[in-house]
Structures are given as structure tokens and as C-alpha cells.
Design an enzyme around this catalytic site. Sequence first.
Site: not given
Ligand code: G6D
Length: 327
Positions: A73, A97, A171, A173, A232, A292
Site C-alpha cells: 500500500r 499493488h 503473490h 498462495y 496480513d 511476499e
Molecule cells: C488484501 O490486505 C490484503 C492484501 O495484503 C493482499 O495482497 C490482497 O488482499 C490480495 O487487500
Amino acid sequence: MPEPQTFKLQSQSGLELEVSTLGATILSLKVPDKTGKPVNVVVGLSSASDYWSKLYLAQGLYLGSTIGRHAGRISGGGIEIDGKRYSLFTENGVHLHGGKEAFDKKIWKVESIESGNNPSITLSYFSEHLEEGYPGNLKISVRYSLTKNNALKISFRATTDQATVLNVTNHAYFNLNGEGSVLDHELELKAESYLDLDQDLIPTGKFNPVKGSLYDYSRKSKIGRSGFNGLDDIFIKHGKGEKAIISSQHSGIKMTVVSNQPAMVIYTPPKFAKLPFKDKAVFDAYPAICFEAQGFPDALNNWNFPSTLLKPSEVFESETSYKFSII
Ligand code: G6D
């Protein structure tokens, strides 16, 4: 929008990587489990074109995609470089992002594909001056390689013709069982601190010590231990080295994250919406965890953060490896 192309790499140790040119996205990463059965440890969708569907885009997930120019951010609606202000796309006052049509939504060009002992694929993207509001014509490449020590290595390299900012990451998962939840996965983090965030998840500039906090995973423990309420957060460990270790008793797969980046955003989405996941995988609460590796979010707006400025005289290089073994 040209149809994304997909490419597969296989290593002699049994890793299999699938990549799409859309967003230089990791579509899947198959790793042999304790019985030798391949498990897809990176959450992906059933086909490359699913990543362009309205259903998926509405989720704002960035599954396996390259994030840039500036991951994380940015506050204040923009950045200032050499006294010149550059406005950036914001939602609810926050730039996230890289903006609206960022690196994850671009078609990357395949530069080379190597087979043999260290199979790799290199993709590149040319980000024009003022794309998404960022200054400078930026040339960036990402190289995915499957190494002899059973790792996926992600190497970024970039140059610019005018001072700009760059904070690029992937990114992916991860779920070491390929389905269900990661709450039973065991996690160990090597971070010294985590960044204090405001209600918009914007760093306040303060570093919080990990020791003794809810974020203290310095001793291996279940992700879903008591008090866990999701992550997060931005963990800090300067220098190149091991940043995180995660393992699953169920599959027997262990993953060690090594990077030369100082920050690591660790994100555990509480759930996934109903999406066409690859191999019809079914996920539960807390289905995956992201590691990340990157520079500092909102770095230009925090004098005490390492800068993410990239000057014409510099070459940006970052390297992060996800190394797999059996526990
Ligand atoms: C949400 O706050 C999270 C971010 O960190 C993440 O990258 C995104 O979802 C996919 O915004």
C-alpha cells in the site's frame, strides 16, 4: 487482449512449475509429498483464461501473479520524486499493488526457456513512463528457475530511464496439502519486527518487536494456534537469508523461504470465494498463506524505511527461493 500463453518446467527432483504470460503468473507448482505423490502447493485456477474472468477479478486475489510497480500500500494518493508529485490510482484513499491495471494484468513476453539441470523461464515487461502514474520507462524481467536443491527461485531485474519506484514481488498462495486449510501447517518466522499498521493497513512508520507478541512465530508452531486471528502483516528481517519455514505433517512437505529482500508480507485470507480452482481443489477456512518477499511498502512516505527509489544509474535485482524438502 491476446490470449495468455502457458509454459511448463519440470526438474529432475520432481518439481513441476506452470507459468502464464498474463501477469507472469505461477499457475501451479507441483511438489512430491512424503509418498512421492505430486501435490500442487500453489493455489491456482483451472485454466489461464480463468484469471481474466470477471468472477475472479472481482475477488482482488492476485493468485500467483507478479505485483508491481509497487507492491503493498501507498498512502496519500501518490509519491514525490525529486520535488515532482506523481498521483496514483487509489481506492478508499489507498493505492494497492501497483494500481488498477498493474503488472498482474499485463501480458509478459517470454524471453527464454532453458531445459536441463536448471530449467528456467524468463519473462519481461516494458512499463511505459506514467503507466499507472509512475514515472520512468521501466524494463523489468522475472526468471523462474527450478534449482538442483529442489527450489523454485524467483529473480527480478529492472532498469529505468528516469528516477522511479519499484517494489516487485510474487503473490503466490501456498497450501502444502493442495487443499483444505493451512491452520494445521506449522510455521517458523525469523523476523525481528513487524510494521505497525493503521486501520487502512498503511504503515505508521513504527517497528513493533515480534518477541512475545501475537506475531511471535520464532519457535515453530501451528498457524492456527490459540489467539490466531489471521495475518496480513509486514515482517522485517534485513539481509539475505532464511525468512520463514512452513511444513505440513499431512503431506510431509516442508518449505523454506530464503530471500535478499528486507520485508515479507504474510497474508492468510480467511476464506476463498467459490472459484474454479485447479484440479477441482476444495478449500476450507484459512485456505492458504502468502510469503511476499519485497521492499518496504509506502517506503517513499516514511523517511525511516529503506527507499524503493530506482535511479537510471542503478540495476534493481531481487532473489527469493522457495526450497522444498520432506520432514
Ligand atoms: C488484501 O490486505 C490484503 C492484501 O495484503 C493482499 O495482497 C490482497 O488482499 C490480495 O487487500
